[in-house]
Design a protein around this motif. Structure first.
Motif, mmCIF file in Angstrom:
data_model
loop_
_atom_site.group_PDB
_atom_site.id
_atom_site.type_symbol
_atom_site.label_atom_id
_atom_site.label_comp_id
_atom_site.label_asym_id
_atom_site.label_seq_id
_atom_site.Cartn_x
_atom_site.Cartn_y
_atom_site.Cartn_z
ATOM 1 N N ALA A 171 0.805 -1.222 0.000
ATOM 2 C CA ALA A 171 0.000 0.000 0.000
ATOM 3 C C ALA A 171 0.840 1.274 0.000
ATOM 4 O O ALA A 171 0.341 2.357 0.307
ATOM 5 N N GLY A 172 2.111 1.153 -0.355
ATOM 6 C CA GLY A 172 2.972 2.338 -0.359
ATOM 7 C C GLY A 172 2.748 3.182 -1.599
ATOM 8 O O GLY A 172 2.002 2.799 -2.502
ATOM 9 N N ALA A 191 -1.042 5.006 6.851
ATOM 10 C CA ALA A 191 -0.121 6.069 6.443
ATOM 11 C C ALA A 191 1.326 5.584 6.371
ATOM 12 O O ALA A 191 2.072 5.935 5.461
ATOM 13 N N GLU A 192 1.735 4.785 7.346
ATOM 14 C CA GLU A 192 3.106 4.251 7.366
ATOM 15 C C GLU A 192 3.041 2.741 7.136
ATOM 16 O O GLU A 192 2.026 2.110 7.429
ATOM 17 N N LYS A 215 7.361 6.518 -3.773
ATOM 18 C CA LYS A 215 7.871 7.852 -4.157
ATOM 19 C C LYS A 215 9.277 7.794 -4.743
ATOM 20 O O LYS A 215 9.582 8.460 -5.716
ATOM 21 N N ASP A 224 7.494 -7.680 2.094
ATOM 22 C CA ASP A 224 7.245 -6.537 1.205
ATOM 23 C C ASP A 224 6.777 -7.005 -0.172
ATOM 24 O O ASP A 224 7.456 -7.817 -0.813
ATOM 25 N N ALA A 274 7.120 -5.480 -2.745
ATOM 26 C CA ALA A 274 8.111 -5.003 -3.708
ATOM 27 C C ALA A 274 9.419 -5.812 -3.666
ATOM 28 O O ALA A 274 10.453 -5.356 -4.156
HETATM 29 N N1 CTP Z 1 3.989 -0.036 2.277
HETATM 30 C C1 CTP Z 1 2.666 -0.153 2.715
HETATM 31 N N2 CTP Z 1 2.061 0.913 3.328
HETATM 32 C C2 CTP Z 1 2.722 2.070 3.518
HETATM 33 C C3 CTP Z 1 4.066 2.200 3.092
HETATM 34 C C4 CTP Z 1 4.685 1.108 2.477
HETATM 35 O O1 CTP Z 1 2.042 -1.208 2.543
HETATM 36 N N3 CTP Z 1 2.091 3.089 4.106
HETATM 37 C C5 CTP Z 1 4.637 -1.179 1.590
HETATM 38 C C6 CTP Z 1 5.141 -0.838 0.194
HETATM 39 O O2 CTP Z 1 4.094 -0.960 -0.760
HETATM 40 C C7 CTP Z 1 6.298 -1.796 -0.004
HETATM 41 C C8 CTP Z 1 6.798 -2.083 1.412
HETATM 42 O O3 CTP Z 1 5.795 -1.578 2.302
HETATM 43 O O4 CTP Z 1 5.943 -3.029 -0.576
HETATM 44 C C9 CTP Z 1 8.162 -1.464 1.667
HETATM 45 O O5 CTP Z 1 8.072 -0.056 1.648
HETATM 46 P P1 CTP Z 1 8.877 0.905 0.674
HETATM 47 O O6 CTP Z 1 9.876 0.159 -0.108
HETATM 48 O O7 CTP Z 1 9.305 2.091 1.455
HETATM 49 O O8 CTP Z 1 7.732 1.316 -0.381
HETATM 50 P P2 CTP Z 1 7.022 2.718 -0.576
HETATM 51 O O9 CTP Z 1 6.699 3.302 0.757
HETATM 52 O O10 CTP Z 1 5.908 2.484 -1.518
HETATM 53 O O11 CTP Z 1 8.155 3.554 -1.311
HETATM 54 P P3 CTP Z 1 8.701 5.029 -0.925
HETATM 55 O O12 CTP Z 1 9.156 4.936 0.498
HETATM 56 O O13 CTP Z 1 9.801 5.263 -1.906
HETATM 57 O O14 CTP Z 1 7.536 5.963 -1.126
#
Ligand code: CTP
Ligand code: MG
Length: 228
Positions: free
Chosen positions: A10-11, A81-82, A14, A104, A106
């Motif tokens: 859910a990230g 959010a996080e 960025k 993850d 990803a």
């Molecule tokens: N994730 C999530 N919910 C969030 C933030 C992250 O489910 N609020 C997930 C991402 O989708 C990812 C994993 O946690 O699969 C690891 O996070 P990260 O690599 O930091 O992904 P993002 O937060 O999407 O990338 P960025 O920090 O660059 O925005």
């Protein structure tokens, strides 16, 4: 030894700067999330998958599950959010399982072999994570100048999946919530309540797709896989 897995996806991605959720980027005609899910789909120890997604992307993910015939997804819950909030929402949806993996979305290059190693260690120790020794020298830097060089021999880069006894990781997440603590991984929440976390040697190929360069590495990893 059976387990369920929570997959936060859910990230916003960025740092990837792709304009879409990085888990939806295609690698060899398949979205990243499908590469990840297939490993668990094919693992006999995996009883079920809890996915965590953004509400706005729920339908897109649902369609992909149908298209690629992923059948083990038990529920799809909304992210927070996080990352930690997303994982917590996922953990609450884990039912009737002694062990849970948190992985993850990803990180598509995990192997069934490592997963089994981690589950066995979680059975013995309560919590287990994969890690690789740091390759680069690490320095603490502030305002453009070095503060100190950190001794490298004891530094490890921590990956996922992280494996836990369900009761332990739920307690750790509840405590972090009550105390307003936000960590960058799940094991850190277990560490802060004074419990041991076992570290096993991971694989350098188990990369997390984070920046655009990681897509080049991913293509290279996939071509080596196909040669075999
Ligand atoms: N994730 C999530 N919910 C969030 C933030 C992250 O489910 N609020 C997930 C991402 O989708 C990812 C994993 O946690 O699969 C690891 O996070 P990260 O690599 O930091 O992904 P993002 O937060 O999407 O990338 P960025 O920090 O660059 O925005
Ligand atoms: Mg992030």
């Amino acid at each position: 030894m059976l387990y369920q897995v929570v997959i936060p996806a859910a990230g916003q991605g960025k740092r990837m700067k792709a304009g879409i959720n990085k888990q939806l980027i295609k690698l060899r005609h398949q979205p990243v999330i499908i590469h990840t899910l297939k490993v668990f789909e094919q693992d006999d120890w995996c009883q079920g998958i809890v996915m965590v997604v953004n509400e706005a992307e729920r339908e897109q993910f649902q369609e992909l599950l149908e298209k690629f015939q992923i059948k083990k997804v038990l529920s799809i819950v909304s992210g927070g959010a996080e990352r930690q909030h997303s994982v917590y929402n996922g953990l609450k949806a884990v039912k009737e399982s002694d062990f849970v993996l948190i992985h993850d979305g990803a990180r598509p290059f995990i192997t069934i072999e490592k997963i089994h190693e981690l589950v066995k260690e979680a059975n013995e120790h309560g919590a287990a994570v994969p890690a690789v020794p740091m390759k680069d020298t690490v320095k603490r830097v502030s305002q453009g100048f070095v503060d100190e060089t950190v001794e490298r021999s004891s530094l490890w880069a921590i990956q996922t999946p992280q494996a836990f006894r369900v009761s332990l990781i739920l307690e750790a997440h509840e405590r972090a919530r009550q105390e307003g603590y936000v960590g960058t991984d799940d094991a850190s929440l277990v560490e802060r309540i004074g419990k041991k976390v076992k570290v096993i040697e991971g694989n350098y190929r188990n990369i997390k797709l984070t920046t655009p360069d990681d897509l080049l590495f991913a293509e290279a990893i996939l071509s080596v896989k196909e040669e075999r």
